[in-house]
Design a protein around this motif. Structure first.
Motif, PDB file in Angstrom:
ATOM      1  N   VAL A 270       0.763  -1.124  -0.044  1.00  0.00           N
ATOM      2  CA  VAL A 270      -0.139   0.134   0.189  1.00  0.00           C
ATOM      3  C   VAL A 270       0.967   1.337   0.031  1.00  0.00           C
ATOM      4  N   LEU A 271       0.406   2.129  -0.694  1.00  0.00           N
ATOM      5  CA  LEU A 271       1.214   3.502  -1.173  1.00  0.00           C
ATOM      6  C   LEU A 271       0.472   4.391   0.080  1.00  0.00           C
ATOM      7  N   GLU A 272       1.243   5.381   0.846  1.00  0.00           N
ATOM      8  CA  GLU A 272       0.455   6.362   1.717  1.00  0.00           C
ATOM      9  C   GLU A 272       0.706   7.645   0.945  1.00  0.00           C
ATOM     10  N   ILE A 273      -0.431   8.441   1.052  1.00  0.00           N
ATOM     11  CA  ILE A 273      -0.432   9.965   0.256  1.00  0.00           C
ATOM     12  C   ILE A 273      -0.332  10.778   1.219  1.00  0.00           C
ATOM     13  N   PHE A 274       0.578  11.330   1.311  1.00  0.00           N
ATOM     14  CA  PHE A 274       0.768  12.497   2.436  1.00  0.00           C
ATOM     15  C   PHE A 274       0.450  13.881   1.938  1.00  0.00           C
ATOM     16  N   GLN A 275      -0.211  14.566   2.458  1.00  0.00           N
ATOM     17  CA  GLN A 275      -0.630  15.941   2.042  1.00  0.00           C
ATOM     18  C   GLN A 275      -0.664  16.955   3.059  1.00  0.00           C
ATOM     19  N   VAL A 276      -0.111  18.179   2.639  1.00  0.00           N
ATOM     20  CA  VAL A 276      -0.232  19.294   3.437  1.00  0.00           C
ATOM     21  C   VAL A 276      -0.552  20.405   2.949  1.00  0.00           C
ATOM     22  N   ARG A 277      -1.863  20.814   3.102  1.00  0.00           N
ATOM     23  CA  ARG A 277      -2.433  21.961   2.584  1.00  0.00           C
ATOM     24  C   ARG A 277      -1.863  23.100   2.838  1.00  0.00           C
ATOM     25  N   ALA A 278      -1.933  24.259   1.805  1.00  0.00           N
ATOM     26  CA  ALA A 278      -1.222  25.524   2.033  1.00  0.00           C
ATOM     27  C   ALA A 278      -1.687  26.066   3.303  1.00  0.00           C
ATOM     28  N   MET A 279      -0.596  26.873   3.740  1.00  0.00           N
ATOM     29  CA  MET A 279      -0.907  27.491   5.089  1.00  0.00           C
ATOM     30  C   MET A 279      -0.025  28.919   4.864  1.00  0.00           C
ATOM     31  N   PRO A 280      -0.403  29.564   6.110  1.00  0.00           N
ATOM     32  CA  PRO A 280       0.617  30.852   6.207  1.00  0.00           C
ATOM     33  C   PRO A 280       1.976  30.240   6.592  1.00  0.00           C
ATOM     34  N   ARG A 281       3.024  31.062   5.971  1.00  0.00           N
ATOM     35  CA  ARG A 281       4.394  30.695   6.356  1.00  0.00           C
ATOM     36  C   ARG A 281       4.673  30.651   7.757  1.00  0.00           C
ATOM     37  N   THR A 282       3.974  31.301   8.555  1.00  0.00           N
ATOM     38  CA  THR A 282       4.123  31.318   9.980  1.00  0.00           C
ATOM     39  C   THR A 282       3.708  30.255  10.836  1.00  0.00           C
ATOM     40  N   ARG A 283       2.595  29.329  10.302  1.00  0.00           N
ATOM     41  CA  ARG A 283       2.228  28.058  10.535  1.00  0.00           C
ATOM     42  C   ARG A 283       3.226  26.936   9.980  1.00  0.00           C
ATOM     43  N   VAL A 284       3.682  27.249   8.805  1.00  0.00           N
ATOM     44  CA  VAL A 284       4.811  26.450   8.288  1.00  0.00           C
ATOM     45  C   VAL A 284       5.937  26.217   8.985  1.00  0.00           C
ATOM     46  N   ALA A 285       6.429  27.217   9.980  1.00  0.00           N
ATOM     47  CA  ALA A 285       7.347  27.221  10.645  1.00  0.00           C
ATOM     48  C   ALA A 285       7.115  26.433  11.855  1.00  0.00           C
ATOM     49  N   ARG A 286       6.123  26.231  12.172  1.00  0.00           N
ATOM     50  CA  ARG A 286       5.647  25.188  13.399  1.00  0.00           C
ATOM     51  C   ARG A 286       5.561  23.709  12.727  1.00  0.00           C
ATOM     52  N   LEU A 287       5.491  23.601  11.695  1.00  0.00           N
ATOM     53  CA  LEU A 287       5.294  22.268  11.004  1.00  0.00           C
ATOM     54  C   LEU A 287       6.541  21.297  11.139  1.00  0.00           C
ATOM     55  N   PHE A 288       7.553  21.910  10.685  1.00  0.00           N
ATOM     56  CA  PHE A 288       8.751  21.508  10.402  1.00  0.00           C
ATOM     57  C   PHE A 288       9.320  20.743  11.812  1.00  0.00           C
ATOM     58  N   PRO A 289       9.211  21.474  12.888  1.00  0.00           N
ATOM     59  CA  PRO A 289       9.857  20.747  14.134  1.00  0.00           C
ATOM     60  C   PRO A 289       8.913  19.656  14.514  1.00  0.00           C
ATOM     61  N   LEU A 290       7.765  19.776  14.081  1.00  0.00           N
ATOM     62  CA  LEU A 290       6.773  18.726  14.472  1.00  0.00           C
ATOM     63  C   LEU A 290       6.963  17.439  13.688  1.00  0.00           C
ATOM     64  N   LEU A 291       7.381  17.809  12.295  1.00  0.00           N
ATOM     65  CA  LEU A 291       8.074  16.786  11.365  1.00  0.00           C
ATOM     66  C   LEU A 291       9.113  15.738  11.888  1.00  0.00           C
ATOM     67  N   MET A 292       9.982  16.747  12.473  1.00  0.00           N
ATOM     68  CA  MET A 292      11.390  15.895  13.000  1.00  0.00           C
ATOM     69  C   MET A 292      10.839  15.051  14.086  1.00  0.00           C
ATOM     70  N   ARG A 293       9.811  15.290  14.861  1.00  0.00           N
ATOM     71  CA  ARG A 293       9.706  14.430  15.869  1.00  0.00           C
ATOM     72  C   ARG A 293       8.300  13.296  15.472  1.00  0.00           C
ATOM     73  N   ALA A 294       8.136  13.605  14.340  1.00  0.00           N
ATOM     74  CA  ALA A 294       6.524  12.752  13.898  1.00  0.00           C
ATOM     75  C   ALA A 294       5.770  13.026  14.421  1.00  0.00           C
ATOM     76  N   ALA A 295       5.311  14.334  15.137  1.00  0.00           N
ATOM     77  CA  ALA A 295       4.202  14.718  15.920  1.00  0.00           C
ATOM     78  C   ALA A 295       3.221  15.701  15.163  1.00  0.00           C
ATOM     79  N   HIS A 296       3.292  15.722  13.749  1.00  0.00           N
ATOM     80  CA  HIS A 296       2.465  16.463  12.851  1.00  0.00           C
ATOM     81  C   HIS A 296       1.106  15.653  12.453  1.00  0.00           C
ATOM     82  N   THR A 297       0.874  14.451  12.866  1.00  0.00           N
ATOM     83  CA  THR A 297      -0.163  13.615  12.170  1.00  0.00           C
ATOM     84  C   THR A 297      -1.493  14.446  12.725  1.00  0.00           C
ATOM     85  N   GLU A 298      -1.588  14.934  13.844  1.00  0.00           N
ATOM     86  CA  GLU A 298      -3.059  15.724  14.303  1.00  0.00           C
ATOM     87  C   GLU A 298      -3.225  17.076  13.816  1.00  0.00           C
TER      88      GLU A 298
END
Length: 155
Positions: free
Chosen positions: A82-110
């Motif tokens: 099975v493939l996994e389709i990972f999507q991140v909808r467009a968001m303000p750059r200020t929220r993007v800055a919050r996304l990547f630290p969460l990605l580093m810890r795999a804590a972005h899923t919620e």
């Protein structure tokens, strides 16, 4: 955006290894335009899901991680067919800055902008480069599918 980051990282001689991808990431976060993307996902069981939206990031994954060890789909299994389709909808750059630290810890899923869908195939109607395992393989639009057990791989 993953392809844009890989493209930029591949153009640099320094730093070496996985850190090159992580160094290119903030540059593309500030520059990436979040293009409009139409997506048709064939899910296991035969259901088809259609979407059309601006995406910051779209990855079709067979394993949990992408460049630099970012665990975008922590539950992905390389051998489940099975493939996994990972999507991140467009968001303000200020929220993007919050996304990547969460990605580093795999804590972005919620996060509400993040979605993950199981798929047997995906039809992606978007322009731009397509990368597979950090290497350029073409440009969109594209159809990506999985052929279970087609290639022996050691992980």
């Amino acid at each position: 955006m993953d392809a844009a980051v890989a493209q930029r990282a591949n153009s640099w001689r320094w730093p070496r290894g996985e850190s090159r991808y992580l160094a290119a990431l903030p540059v593309e976060v500030l520059r990436y335009p979040s293009p409009f993307t139409s997506l048709e996902i064939e899910q296991p069981g035969g259901r088809t899901v259609l979407s059309a939206r601006r995406l910051l990031m779209l990855s079709v994954a067979n394993t949990s991680s992408i460049g630099g060890g970012l665990r975008i789909v922590p539950h992905a299994e390389a051998f489940d067919g099975v493939l996994e389709i990972f999507q991140v909808r467009a968001m303000p750059r200020t929220r993007v800055a919050r996304l990547f630290p969460l990605l580093m810890r795999a804590a972005h899923t919620e996060l509400p902008e993040v979605s993950m869908d199981a798929a047997l195939s995906a039809r992606i109607d978007a322009t731009g480069p397509i990368y597979a395992d950090g290497e350029p393989v073409g440009s969109g639009p594209a159809v990506i599918s999985i052929e279970p057990a087609a290639l022996p791989v050691l992980l």
